[in-house]
Motif scaffolding. Structure first.
Motif, PDB file in Angstrom:
ATOM      1  N   THR A  12       0.746  -6.514  -5.698  1.00  0.00           N
ATOM      2  CA  THR A  12      -0.643  -6.278  -5.147  1.00  0.00           C
ATOM      3  C   THR A  12      -1.479  -7.719  -5.796  1.00  0.00           C
ATOM      4  O   THR A  12      -2.064  -8.189  -4.809  1.00  0.00           O
ATOM      5  CB  THR A  12      -1.486  -5.246  -5.575  1.00  0.00           C
ATOM      6  OG1 THR A  12      -0.680  -3.927  -5.448  1.00  0.00           O
ATOM      7  CG2 THR A  12      -2.949  -4.925  -5.229  1.00  0.00           C
TER       8      THR A  12
ATOM      9  N   LEU B  76      -7.681  -1.602  -5.917  1.00  0.00           N
ATOM     10  CA  LEU B  76      -6.370  -1.162  -5.790  1.00  0.00           C
ATOM     11  C   LEU B  76      -5.795  -1.772  -7.228  1.00  0.00           C
ATOM     12  O   LEU B  76      -4.932  -0.705  -7.966  1.00  0.00           O
ATOM     13  CB  LEU B  76      -5.645  -1.581  -4.530  1.00  0.00           C
ATOM     14  CG  LEU B  76      -4.190  -1.395  -4.577  1.00  0.00           C
ATOM     15  CD1 LEU B  76      -3.970   0.128  -4.356  1.00  0.00           C
ATOM     16  CD2 LEU B  76      -3.748  -2.170  -3.231  1.00  0.00           C
TER      17      LEU B  76
ATOM     18  N   VAL C  65       0.741  -1.383   0.121  1.00  0.00           N
ATOM     19  CA  VAL C  65       0.036  -0.197  -0.044  1.00  0.00           C
ATOM     20  C   VAL C  65       0.799   1.080  -0.258  1.00  0.00           C
ATOM     21  O   VAL C  65       0.668   2.259  -0.737  1.00  0.00           O
ATOM     22  CB  VAL C  65      -0.949  -0.038   1.371  1.00  0.00           C
ATOM     23  CG1 VAL C  65      -1.507   1.287   1.354  1.00  0.00           C
ATOM     24  CG2 VAL C  65      -1.902  -1.178   0.964  1.00  0.00           C
TER      25      VAL C  65
ATOM     26  N   GLY D  39      -6.638   1.196  -0.749  1.00  0.00           N
ATOM     27  CA  GLY D  39      -5.346   0.756   0.157  1.00  0.00           C
ATOM     28  C   GLY D  39      -5.622   1.041   1.561  1.00  0.00           C
ATOM     29  O   GLY D  39      -5.159   0.327   2.508  1.00  0.00           O
TER      30      GLY D  39
END
Length: 231
Positions: free
Chosen positions: A164, A60, A2, A101
Protein backbone atom coordinates in the motif's frame (compact mmCIF):
# COMPACT_ATOMS: atom_id res chain seq x y z
CA UNK A 1 -3.88 -4.30 -2.92
CA UNK A 2 -7.40 -3.46 -1.68
CA UNK A 3 -8.48 -7.10 -2.20
CA UNK A 4 -5.56 -8.32 -0.08
CA UNK A 5 -6.24 -5.68 2.59
CA UNK A 6 -9.88 -6.75 2.93
CA UNK A 7 -8.92 -10.43 2.83
CA UNK A 8 -6.39 -9.96 5.63
CA UNK A 9 -8.83 -7.83 7.64
CA UNK A 10 -11.65 -10.37 7.50
CA UNK A 11 -9.48 -13.43 7.97
CA UNK A 12 -8.30 -11.67 11.13
CA UNK A 13 -11.93 -11.27 12.16
CA UNK A 14 -12.70 -15.00 11.88
CA UNK A 15 -9.36 -16.70 12.49
CA UNK A 16 -9.97 -16.28 16.22
CA UNK A 17 -13.26 -18.26 16.23
CA UNK A 18 -11.59 -21.50 17.37
CA UNK A 19 -8.98 -19.63 19.44
CA UNK A 20 -10.78 -17.23 21.79
CA UNK A 21 -12.61 -20.05 23.65
CA UNK A 22 -9.24 -21.43 24.86
CA UNK A 23 -9.17 -18.57 27.36
CA UNK A 24 -11.92 -20.53 29.16
CA UNK A 25 -13.94 -17.43 29.95
CA UNK A 26 -17.72 -17.46 30.30
CA UNK A 27 -20.02 -17.34 27.28
CA UNK A 28 -20.76 -13.68 28.02
CA UNK A 29 -17.08 -12.74 28.30
CA UNK A 30 -16.21 -14.62 25.12
CA UNK A 31 -19.07 -12.96 23.28
CA UNK A 32 -17.92 -9.54 24.47
CA UNK A 33 -14.42 -10.32 23.26
CA UNK A 34 -15.72 -11.13 19.79
CA UNK A 35 -18.02 -8.10 19.69
CA UNK A 36 -15.41 -5.56 20.83
CA UNK A 37 -14.12 -5.24 17.26
CA UNK A 38 -17.55 -4.73 15.73
CA UNK A 39 -18.63 -2.30 18.45
CA UNK A 40 -15.71 0.07 17.95
CA UNK A 41 -15.98 -0.29 14.18
CA UNK A 42 -19.63 0.84 14.30
CA UNK A 43 -18.79 3.94 16.32
CA UNK A 44 -15.61 4.86 14.42
CA UNK A 45 -16.79 4.18 10.85
CA UNK A 46 -18.82 7.43 10.47
CA UNK A 47 -15.89 9.50 11.77
CA UNK A 48 -13.40 7.75 9.50
CA UNK A 49 -15.70 7.99 6.47
CA UNK A 50 -16.15 11.73 7.00
CA UNK A 51 -12.40 12.30 6.88
CA UNK A 52 -11.22 9.69 4.39
CA UNK A 53 -11.80 11.93 1.33
CA UNK A 54 -8.98 14.22 2.39
CA UNK A 55 -6.37 11.54 3.05
CA UNK A 56 -6.44 9.03 0.19
CA UNK A 57 -4.72 5.77 1.10
CA UNK A 58 -3.33 6.99 4.42
CA UNK A 59 -6.30 5.65 6.46
CA UNK A 60 -5.78 2.27 4.76
CA UNK A 61 -2.14 2.28 5.80
CA UNK A 62 -3.07 3.35 9.33
CA UNK A 63 -5.61 0.53 9.60
CA UNK A 64 -3.11 -2.06 8.40
CA UNK A 65 -0.46 -0.78 10.83
CA UNK A 66 -2.90 -1.03 13.75
CA UNK A 67 -3.81 -4.57 12.76
CA UNK A 68 -0.16 -5.62 12.54
CA UNK A 69 0.44 -4.33 16.07
CA UNK A 70 -2.75 -5.82 17.56
CA UNK A 71 -2.14 -9.18 15.90
CA UNK A 72 1.33 -9.35 17.43
CA UNK A 73 -0.30 -8.65 20.82
CA UNK A 74 -2.41 -11.79 20.34
CA UNK A 75 0.71 -13.77 19.45
CA UNK A 76 2.65 -12.96 22.61
CA UNK A 77 0.01 -12.76 25.34
CA UNK A 78 -3.02 -14.73 26.50
CA UNK A 79 -4.51 -12.22 28.92
CA UNK A 80 -8.22 -11.52 28.48
CA UNK A 81 -8.04 -7.79 29.23
CA UNK A 82 -5.14 -7.25 26.81
CA UNK A 83 -6.86 -9.29 24.11
CA UNK A 84 -10.04 -7.26 24.63
CA UNK A 85 -8.16 -4.00 24.10
CA UNK A 86 -6.37 -5.33 21.03
CA UNK A 87 -9.62 -6.66 19.61
CA UNK A 88 -11.28 -3.26 20.07
CA UNK A 89 -8.39 -1.54 18.28
CA UNK A 90 -9.00 -3.82 15.33
CA UNK A 91 -12.46 -2.26 15.00
CA UNK A 92 -10.92 1.14 14.33
CA UNK A 93 -8.48 -0.50 11.91
CA UNK A 94 -11.31 -2.19 10.00
CA UNK A 95 -13.18 1.10 9.67
CA UNK A 96 -10.06 2.67 8.14
CA UNK A 97 -9.44 -0.24 5.78
CA UNK A 98 -13.02 -0.52 4.52
CA UNK A 99 -13.61 3.22 4.05
CA UNK A 100 -10.28 3.97 2.40
CA UNK A 101 -10.15 0.77 0.35
CA UNK A 102 -13.59 1.13 -1.20
CA UNK A 103 -13.03 4.85 -1.81
CA UNK A 104 -9.82 4.06 -3.71
CA UNK A 105 -11.63 1.53 -5.92
CA UNK A 106 -14.50 3.96 -6.53
CA UNK A 107 -12.09 6.70 -7.59
CA UNK A 108 -10.11 4.37 -9.84
CA UNK A 109 -13.23 3.40 -11.84
CA UNK A 110 -15.37 6.52 -11.38
CA UNK A 111 -15.75 7.07 -15.14
CA UNK A 112 -16.66 3.46 -15.98
CA UNK A 113 -19.75 2.20 -14.07
CA UNK A 114 -19.62 -1.38 -15.46
CA UNK A 115 -15.94 -1.69 -14.54
CA UNK A 116 -16.69 -0.17 -11.13
CA UNK A 117 -19.36 -2.78 -10.46
CA UNK A 118 -17.00 -5.58 -11.49
CA UNK A 119 -14.18 -4.13 -9.36
CA UNK A 120 -16.43 -3.79 -6.32
CA UNK A 121 -17.59 -7.38 -6.75
CA UNK A 122 -14.02 -8.62 -7.05
CA UNK A 123 -12.89 -6.66 -4.00
CA UNK A 124 -15.84 -7.98 -1.99
CA UNK A 125 -14.66 -11.54 -2.65
CA UNK A 126 -11.68 -10.64 -0.47
CA UNK A 127 -14.10 -10.20 2.44
CA UNK A 128 -15.88 -13.48 1.69
CA UNK A 129 -12.62 -15.39 1.26
CA UNK A 130 -11.29 -14.12 4.57
CA UNK A 131 -14.49 -15.04 6.43
CA UNK A 132 -14.53 -18.56 4.96
CA UNK A 133 -10.84 -19.39 5.34
CA UNK A 134 -10.24 -17.79 8.74
CA UNK A 135 -11.65 -20.44 11.13
CA UNK A 136 -10.02 -23.55 9.58
CA UNK A 137 -6.68 -21.79 9.18
CA UNK A 138 -6.84 -20.51 12.75
CA UNK A 139 -7.70 -23.92 14.18
CA UNK A 140 -5.04 -25.80 12.22
CA UNK A 141 -2.22 -23.35 12.90
CA UNK A 142 -3.12 -22.90 16.57
CA UNK A 143 -2.85 -26.66 16.96
CA UNK A 144 0.76 -26.42 15.79
CA UNK A 145 1.70 -23.37 17.86
CA UNK A 146 -0.37 -20.88 19.83
CA UNK A 147 1.48 -17.95 18.26
CA UNK A 148 1.73 -19.29 14.69
CA UNK A 149 -1.63 -18.10 13.25
CA UNK A 150 -1.07 -14.59 14.57
CA UNK A 151 2.55 -14.37 13.43
CA UNK A 152 1.69 -15.50 9.90
CA UNK A 153 -1.25 -13.14 9.73
CA UNK A 154 0.85 -10.24 11.03
CA UNK A 155 3.37 -11.02 8.28
CA UNK A 156 0.63 -10.96 5.63
CA UNK A 157 -0.69 -7.66 6.97
CA UNK A 158 2.83 -6.19 6.97
CA UNK A 159 3.32 -7.25 3.33
CA UNK A 160 0.02 -5.63 2.34
CA UNK A 161 1.02 -2.50 4.26
CA UNK A 162 4.29 -2.29 2.31
CA UNK A 163 2.42 -2.78 -0.96
CA UNK A 164 0.00 0.00 0.00
CA UNK A 165 2.86 2.38 0.79
CA UNK A 166 4.43 1.62 -2.60
CA UNK A 167 1.08 2.15 -4.35
CA UNK A 168 0.58 5.45 -2.56
CA UNK A 169 4.03 6.64 -3.62
CA UNK A 170 3.35 5.65 -7.23
CA UNK A 171 0.06 7.51 -7.43
CA UNK A 172 0.37 10.96 -8.93
CA UNK A 173 -0.58 13.95 -6.83
CA UNK A 174 -4.18 15.02 -7.24
CA UNK A 175 -4.77 18.25 -9.14
CA UNK A 176 -5.50 21.30 -6.99
CA UNK A 177 -9.12 22.45 -7.10
CA UNK A 178 -10.62 25.72 -5.91
CA UNK A 179 -11.83 25.77 -2.30
CA UNK A 180 -15.36 26.63 -3.46
CA UNK A 181 -15.43 23.68 -5.85
CA UNK A 182 -17.73 20.88 -4.60
CA UNK A 183 -14.88 18.44 -5.33
CA UNK A 184 -12.50 20.21 -2.96
CA UNK A 185 -12.03 18.94 0.62
CA UNK A 186 -13.88 21.98 1.91
CA UNK A 187 -16.77 21.40 -0.43
CA UNK A 188 -16.89 17.71 0.46
CA UNK A 189 -17.00 18.46 4.17
CA UNK A 190 -19.78 20.98 3.64
CA UNK A 191 -21.89 18.43 1.78
CA UNK A 192 -21.07 15.38 3.93
CA UNK A 193 -23.80 15.89 6.51
CA UNK A 194 -26.57 16.54 3.99
CA UNK A 195 -25.52 13.50 1.94
CA UNK A 196 -25.60 11.26 5.01
CA UNK A 197 -29.08 12.46 5.92
CA UNK A 198 -30.33 11.89 2.37
CA UNK A 199 -28.89 8.36 2.33
CA UNK A 200 -30.54 7.43 5.62
CA UNK A 201 -33.84 8.85 4.39
CA UNK A 202 -33.73 6.65 1.28
CA UNK A 203 -35.86 3.55 1.85
CA UNK A 204 -33.62 1.49 -0.42
CA UNK A 205 -30.66 2.23 1.83
CA UNK A 206 -32.51 1.53 5.08
CA UNK A 207 -33.86 -1.79 3.75
CA UNK A 208 -30.35 -2.92 2.81
CA UNK A 209 -29.01 -1.77 6.17
CA UNK A 210 -31.75 -3.70 7.97
CA UNK A 211 -31.03 -6.84 5.96
CA UNK A 212 -27.31 -6.58 6.70
CA UNK A 213 -28.01 -6.03 10.39
CA UNK A 214 -30.19 -9.15 10.67
CA UNK A 215 -27.79 -11.32 8.66
CA UNK A 216 -24.73 -10.23 10.61
CA UNK A 217 -26.55 -10.62 13.92
CA UNK A 218 -26.98 -14.32 13.16
CA UNK A 219 -23.34 -14.65 12.14
CA UNK A 220 -22.23 -12.87 15.31
CA UNK A 221 -24.19 -15.29 17.48
CA UNK A 222 -22.41 -18.22 15.84
CA UNK A 223 -18.96 -16.63 16.06
CA UNK A 224 -19.19 -16.11 19.80
CA UNK A 225 -20.52 -19.58 20.64
CA UNK A 226 -19.69 -22.21 18.05
CA UNK A 227 -16.05 -22.44 19.06
CA UNK A 228 -17.03 -23.23 22.64
CA UNK A 229 -19.25 -26.16 21.74
CA UNK A 230 -17.67 -27.58 18.59
CA UNK A 231 -15.26 -29.76 20.52
Amino acid sequence: VVWLALFADYILMTIVIPIFPVLQESEVSTGMLFSAKAALQIFSAPLVASAVDDHGLRPLMLGLAIEVASTLVFAFTQDYAIWFGARACQGLASACILSSGFLHVQRAYADDPPALGAAMGTVTTGIISGVVLGPPIGGILYGVSTALPFLLLASLLAIVLIMTVILSCMMSSAATVPADDPASPEGKRANAHSKAVKLLADSRITVVLGALFVANAAISCLEATIGMYAT
